[in-house]
Enzyme design. Structure first.
Site, PDB file in Angstrom:
ATOM      1  N   ASP A  54       0.829  -1.203   0.000  1.00  0.00           N
ATOM      2  CA  ASP A  54       0.000   0.000   0.000  1.00  0.00           C
ATOM      3  C   ASP A  54       0.866   1.256   0.000  1.00  0.00           C
ATOM      4  O   ASP A  54       0.356   2.370  -0.118  1.00  0.00           O
ATOM      5  CB  ASP A  54      -0.993  -0.005   1.154  1.00  0.00           C
ATOM      6  CG  ASP A  54      -0.334  -0.040   2.526  1.00  0.00           C
ATOM      7  OD1 ASP A  54       0.902  -0.075   2.598  1.00  0.00           O
ATOM      8  OD2 ASP A  54      -1.082  -0.031   3.532  1.00  0.00           O
ATOM      9  N   SER A  55       2.179   1.071   0.087  1.00  0.00           N
ATOM     10  CA  SER A  55       3.104   2.192  -0.084  1.00  0.00           C
ATOM     11  C   SER A  55       2.961   2.829  -1.457  1.00  0.00           C
ATOM     12  O   SER A  55       3.440   3.944  -1.681  1.00  0.00           O
ATOM     13  CB  SER A  55       4.551   1.728   0.115  1.00  0.00           C
ATOM     14  OG  SER A  55       4.828   0.572  -0.662  1.00  0.00           O
ATOM     15  N   ASP A  93      -1.064  -6.140  -0.397  1.00  0.00           N
ATOM     16  CA  ASP A  93      -1.391  -5.452   0.845  1.00  0.00           C
ATOM     17  C   ASP A  93      -2.888  -5.174   0.904  1.00  0.00           C
ATOM     18  O   ASP A  93      -3.466  -4.669  -0.076  1.00  0.00           O
ATOM     19  CB  ASP A  93      -0.644  -4.124   0.909  1.00  0.00           C
ATOM     20  CG  ASP A  93       0.318  -4.042   2.067  1.00  0.00           C
ATOM     21  OD1 ASP A  93       0.153  -4.804   3.040  1.00  0.00           O
ATOM     22  OD2 ASP A  93       1.247  -3.217   2.010  1.00  0.00           O
ATOM     23  N   LYS A 123      -1.472  -9.438   2.776  1.00  0.00           N
ATOM     24  CA  LYS A 123      -0.797  -8.962   3.991  1.00  0.00           C
ATOM     25  C   LYS A 123      -1.678  -7.955   4.696  1.00  0.00           C
ATOM     26  O   LYS A 123      -2.268  -7.071   4.060  1.00  0.00           O
ATOM     27  CB  LYS A 123       0.549  -8.312   3.653  1.00  0.00           C
ATOM     28  CG  LYS A 123       1.309  -7.815   4.888  1.00  0.00           C
ATOM     29  CD  LYS A 123       2.708  -7.352   4.535  1.00  0.00           C
ATOM     30  CE  LYS A 123       2.744  -6.002   3.881  1.00  0.00           C
ATOM     31  NZ  LYS A 123       2.262  -4.916   4.799  1.00  0.00           N
ATOM     32  N   GLU A 125      -1.972  -5.530   8.453  1.00  0.00           N
ATOM     33  CA  GLU A 125      -1.258  -5.007   9.607  1.00  0.00           C
ATOM     34  C   GLU A 125      -1.984  -5.326  10.897  1.00  0.00           C
ATOM     35  O   GLU A 125      -3.210  -5.436  10.932  1.00  0.00           O
ATOM     36  CB  GLU A 125      -1.090  -3.484   9.475  1.00  0.00           C
ATOM     37  CG  GLU A 125      -0.245  -3.059   8.285  1.00  0.00           C
ATOM     38  CD  GLU A 125      -0.081  -1.554   8.195  1.00  0.00           C
ATOM     39  OE1 GLU A 125      -0.534  -0.842   9.133  1.00  0.00           O
ATOM     40  OE2 GLU A 125       0.500  -1.081   7.204  1.00  0.00           O
ATOM     41  N   GLU A 192       8.576  -4.327  10.976  1.00  0.00           N
ATOM     42  CA  GLU A 192       8.994  -3.008  10.485  1.00  0.00           C
ATOM     43  C   GLU A 192       9.335  -2.077  11.630  1.00  0.00           C
ATOM     44  O   GLU A 192       8.589  -1.966  12.610  1.00  0.00           O
ATOM     45  CB  GLU A 192       7.889  -2.383   9.627  1.00  0.00           C
ATOM     46  CG  GLU A 192       8.285  -1.014   9.083  1.00  0.00           C
ATOM     47  CD  GLU A 192       7.321  -0.439   8.061  1.00  0.00           C
ATOM     48  OE1 GLU A 192       7.565   0.679   7.585  1.00  0.00           O
ATOM     49  OE2 GLU A 192       6.324  -1.119   7.745  1.00  0.00           O
TER      50      GLU A 192
END
Length: 296
Positions: A54-55, A93, A123, A125, A192
């Site tokens: 998602d970056s 993501d 993925k 978070e 991270e």
């Protein structure tokens, strides 16, 4: 450990491959990619995992953070990357809001990444509070990668992009998070922005492979953002970023050289131009000659 030459045939990386690599102490490589060309280049370089992170909200779309990214935007980029990936494991993501409100909606979104995007892992978070949801997604036959430590989707709660796990209580929470995700059956866990010592402890305590980004060299694998790798971020790099190339300088110089050649009429040259066949050119010259004669 022998290195496979770039471009050499290799086996398709799978979820089980990751645990095999951990068991054999073989480092796992991961890079982000957001479109066909970057994904293909990363895949052909022999990278194990391609993460459509998602970056991309910041690197590709110019946003200040990842929070505004939508499912449709993510799916668009996952599908593009899928076309470029052959052997690497493709991870998608799950964007902010796609799994935070309703478990059924979260499972549906996860399956969309597989069914519509061609992803092989999703993925998401969060630590132990996501364990039950992760089990539900895995029950829907979608492998999951965890992500703990500095979680960019929590930037507002964390008060910025800060290293996590500095106090004993925070370390204990990270250990609980990692253990809960491991027991839930994640394929791997991204660590991270945490101290090296904490990442080493987590890596040694869980069976799932750990993938570090700003977590030191003791993780089972490492990931970098494609744009960080190539100096395409337009911002000062984080401490852990190592730039392996300067695409910004290359692209800038190429664009400036193109502009100079066009302004000076040096591009395109005659050799770079298409020409009429000899017979057509002769006929055209005859027509033009007649028109000039009639004009007189």
């Amino acid at each position: 450990m022998s290195l496979t030459p770039i471009g050499a045939p290799r086996h398709k990386i799978s979820v089980s491959s990751l645990r095999e690599k951990k068991a054999q102490h073989e480092p796992i490589t991961c890079l982000t990619a957001y479109d066909y060309s970057s994904a293909r280049l990363v895949d052909e370089a022999g990278i194990d995992m391609v993460l459509v992170g998602d970056s991309l909200a910041m690197t590709m779309l110019g946003h200040e953070n990842t929070l505004s990214l939508t499912m449709d935007e993510m799916l668009h980029h996952v599908r593009a990357a899928r076309r470029g990936v052959k052997d690497a494991l493709l991870i998608a993501d799950m964007p902010y809001g796609s799994f935070h409100v309703d478990a059924k909606e979260a499972v549906r979104n996860a399956t969309r990444f597989v069914k519509e995007g061609g992803a092989e892992i999703v993925k998401l978070e969060g630590g132990e509070k996501r364990a039950d949801l992760i089990r539900q997604i895995i029950d829907a036959e979608v492998p999951v990668a965890g992500h703990i430590g500095l979680t960019p989707q929590s930037v507002n709660r964390m008060g910025g992009y800060k290293v996590q796990g500095k106090s004993l209580s925070d370390i204990e929470q990270l250990m609980r998070d990692a253990t809960a995700l491991d027991r839930a059956g994640v394929a791997c866990i991204f660590l991270e922005g945490i101290p090296r010592e904490v990442a080493d402890l987590i890596t040694s305590e869980i069976s799932a492979p750990t993938i570090g980004i700003g977590a030191g060299p003791d993780c089972d694998g490492q990931v970098l953002v494609y744009h960080d790798l190539l100096n395409l971020t337009f911002t000062p790099p984080a401490k852990f970023v190592r730039r392996y190339g300067d695409a910004a300088e290359l692209i800038s110089h190429a664009a400036q050289a193109f502009r100079t050649d066009v302004l000076s009429r040096q591009y395109p040259s005659d050799e770079e131009s298409y020409h009429l066949p000899k017979e057509t050119r002769t006929a055209l010259d005859t027509v033009l000659a007649r028109k000039r004669a009639m004009g007189r």
